[in-house]
Design an enzyme around this catalytic site. Structure first.
Site, short mmCIF file in Angstrom:
data_model
loop_
_atom_site.label_atom_id
_atom_site.label_comp_id
_atom_site.label_asym_id
_atom_site.label_seq_id
_atom_site.Cartn_x
_atom_site.Cartn_y
_atom_site.Cartn_z
N ASP A 68 0.85 -1.21 0.00
CA ASP A 68 0.00 0.00 0.00
C ASP A 68 0.87 1.25 0.00
O ASP A 68 2.00 1.21 -0.50
CB ASP A 68 -0.93 -0.05 1.21
CG ASP A 68 -2.29 0.58 0.93
OD1 ASP A 68 -2.35 1.82 0.84
OD2 ASP A 68 -3.27 -0.17 0.76
N HIS A 101 -3.78 5.81 3.74
CA HIS A 101 -4.49 4.61 3.29
C HIS A 101 -3.78 3.36 3.77
O HIS A 101 -4.42 2.40 4.26
CB HIS A 101 -4.56 4.65 1.76
CG HIS A 101 -5.42 3.61 1.14
ND1 HIS A 101 -4.92 2.37 0.79
CD2 HIS A 101 -6.73 3.63 0.77
CE1 HIS A 101 -5.89 1.66 0.23
NE2 HIS A 101 -6.99 2.39 0.21
N SER A 252 -11.28 -1.04 -0.49
CA SER A 252 -9.97 -1.01 0.17
C SER A 252 -10.05 -1.48 1.61
O SER A 252 -9.05 -1.94 2.17
CB SER A 252 -9.42 0.42 0.18
OG SER A 252 -9.04 0.82 -1.10
#
Lengths: 324, 224
Positions: A68, A101, A252
């Protein structure tokens, strides 16, 4: 503590000719909190029945990976299980998360608090293959290889949307034959897409859709023929880079939940001395171990339904003796 | 001096010249010997030169066998002991005609092996009372109702009583050898019992799947 300097974000990934470019699916950021949310607030834990696997293991003894935007390895719930990370984007921040994220996804996979982390006892590895702006290319493959080479054979990948090259397909196949379980986010392009995002549609990968709290497909979750299961993806609490907690919504968020559950399942198989299925067998296992939702059977929004720990746990029990 | 007084005087002179140990030494024996029940143990005793010795077991000889192994060696006496039970067995040794004694203690541990009697009949294994409840559902993903069913806590109550349960799709169940008559409504529960051979199961009954906790707890009654 010395004041933190503003670290310039790396520019968006500039692909080489023919290089697939993938990015974060659009993620919806909700409430933030400095206080750890309860397990009841993080609805996926309660509704999905994570306890069926947690009675056997909390993930201690297994290594799980996340590819990520990097990780805040100083976060309260990430630091305890964090083992190693590596940057493949050339970011001035190294493997550290300037986007947010990656920390959120890592928290769902291996956060040390059971209200946040599905496999709260696992060792965590992070390959930063997405730059600070959220895009990446071949470095994503290197980031996956990093996790696998560290022994993390279950890897969460909440990115996609680019092309699926023959070279990438070959590498996914090789990794699958090594026993890797690579979980992907199906995409956040809504119910009218012709297909879910690449590369998750590859037969060598596990592709996950996102669900609401009432177990219906999330409005943003991409439709497609190749969805292997679904997980909680709306208003999911996890680690906020820099400290505290934040809700995010997207496939996600479903992807790391599924990866964390599969990490628990894999560890439980090891503890019970059961064989570890390769990904094709795992996909069949997910087909019969998901609970149907949306339309009956395998549908284009949720696949076979939501991943169900109680049904996965059945594989951990011995079969009856042959009936004659 | 009369002749009859010479011997006692000679003994007195001898004891003043020679060390007392040579004159009144009991046999040289090992002090403590570890042994195992049922296993033979041998040890040697050094006999004072030119002397005879005696020995006596300080235990019930039904509990420990002790035998002297005779040989031409006049300086060493060999013994064989076989303890039949655990415990400490004292053997006392002395030189004949002399004061003093020495002791060996045999310290036996372990337990005797069970007697082997090929004539004893072998009881057949007791039939198992534990049951295996196989919940059979249609192939493919589970229905929400079935997922709720498999999650009811009463299954763990049955498990605590020694029974087992598991869910299988129809194809998985058939591959195990389970007989599901055509037209059977799924989900259903197939009740199996392990056979005494420990290798196979017998199918006792098929019933509609229990949908409540009470119905789950009542399952063993179906095959009584």
């Amino acid at each position: 503590m010395p004041p933190k300097k503003a670290i310039p974000k790396s520019p968006a990934h500039k692909p080489a000719s023919g290089e697939p470019v993938h990015r974060l699916p659009p993620v919806f950021v909700g409430r933030g909190s400095e206080v750890l949310p309860s397990a009841e607030e993080n609805w996926g834990m309660a509704i999905m029945g994570v306890q069926y696997l947690r009675t056997i293991t909390d993930g201690a003894g297994i290594k799980l990976g996340v590819v990520d935007t990097g990780i805040d390895d100083t976060h309260t719930i990430l630091a305890p299980n964090f083992k190693k990370a590596k940057d493949y984007t050339g970011s001035s921040a190294g493997y550290r998360d300037r986007n947010g994220h990656g920390s959120h996804c890592s928290g769902t996979v291996f956060g040390s608090n059971r209200a946040i982390g599905v496999a709260s006892g696992a060792d965590g590895y992070h390959g930063k293959g997405l730059g600070d702006s959220g895009s990446g290319g071949n470095g994503l493959m290197d980031a996956i290889e990093f996790c696998l080479s560290e022994g993390a054979l279950v890897v969460s990948n909440s990115w996609g949307g680019g092309s699926l090259s023959a070279d990438w397909q070959r590498r996914f196949r090789e990794w699958a034959e090594r026993g890797a379980w690579l979980v992907f986010a199906g995409g956040n392009s809504g119910p009218n897409t012709p297909n879910a995002d690449n590369p998750g549609v590859s037969e060598w990968l596990i592709n996950s859709a996102a669900l609401n709290v009432n177990l219906t497909p999330a409005s943003f979750s991409s439709a497609g023929d190749k969805l292997d299961t679904s997980g909680p993806g709306v208003n999911i609490w996890s680690a906020r880079a820099g400290g505290g907690y934040v809700q995010m919504s997207g496939t996600s968020m479903a992807c790391p939940f599924v990866a964390g559950l599969l990490g628990l399942f894999r560890r439980a198989l090891e503890l019970k001395g059961k064989p570890i299925p390769k990904v094709h067998e795992l996909r069949q296992l997910l087909f019969r171990s998901s609970t149907d939702t949306h339309t009956p059977g395998d549908d284009r929004r949720t696949g076979p339904g939501w991943i169900t720990p109680a049904l996965l746990a059945a594989y951990l029990e011995d079969d009856p003796l042959p009936v004659v | 001096m009369r002749l009859r007084h010479v011997a006692p005087l000679a003994l007195l002179l001898l004891t003043s010249v020679f060390p007392a140990s040579l004159l009144s030494a009991p046999p040289d024996v090992p002090g403590k010997l570890p042994a195992k029940v049922g296993k033979p143990l041998t040890f040697d005793v050094r006999i004072p030169p030119g002397k005879k010795f005696g020995f006596a077991p300080g235990f019930d000889r039904a509990k420990c066998t002790v035998v002297r192994l005779y040989s031409d060696d006049v300086t060493t006496a060999s013994f064989l002991v076989i303890p039949d039970v655990a415990g400490e067995f004292y053997l006392t040794f002395w030189t004949e005609g002399e004061v003093g004694f020495s002791q060996t203690v045999i310290v036996a541990n372990g337990s005797a092996p069970p007697p082997k009697d090929p004539k004893l009949p072998v009881d057949p294994p007791a039939p198992s009372t534990s049951l295996y409840f196989l919940l059979v559902r249609p192939d493919g993903p589970s229905s929400p109702a079935f997922t709720n069913l498999i999650g009811l806590p009463e299954w763990e109550t049955l498990k605590a009583k020694g029974h087992k349960y598991k869910d299988k799709t129809l194809t998985e169940a058939v591959n195990l050898g389970v007989k599901i008559p055509t037209g059977t409504t799924l989900p259903c529960v197939v009740i199996l019992r392990p056979r005494a051979d420990g290798k196979t199961s017998e199918q006792l009954a098929i019933a509609p799947a229990p949908m409540t906790g009470a119905a789950i707890l009542a399952l063993p009654e179906l095959v009584k």
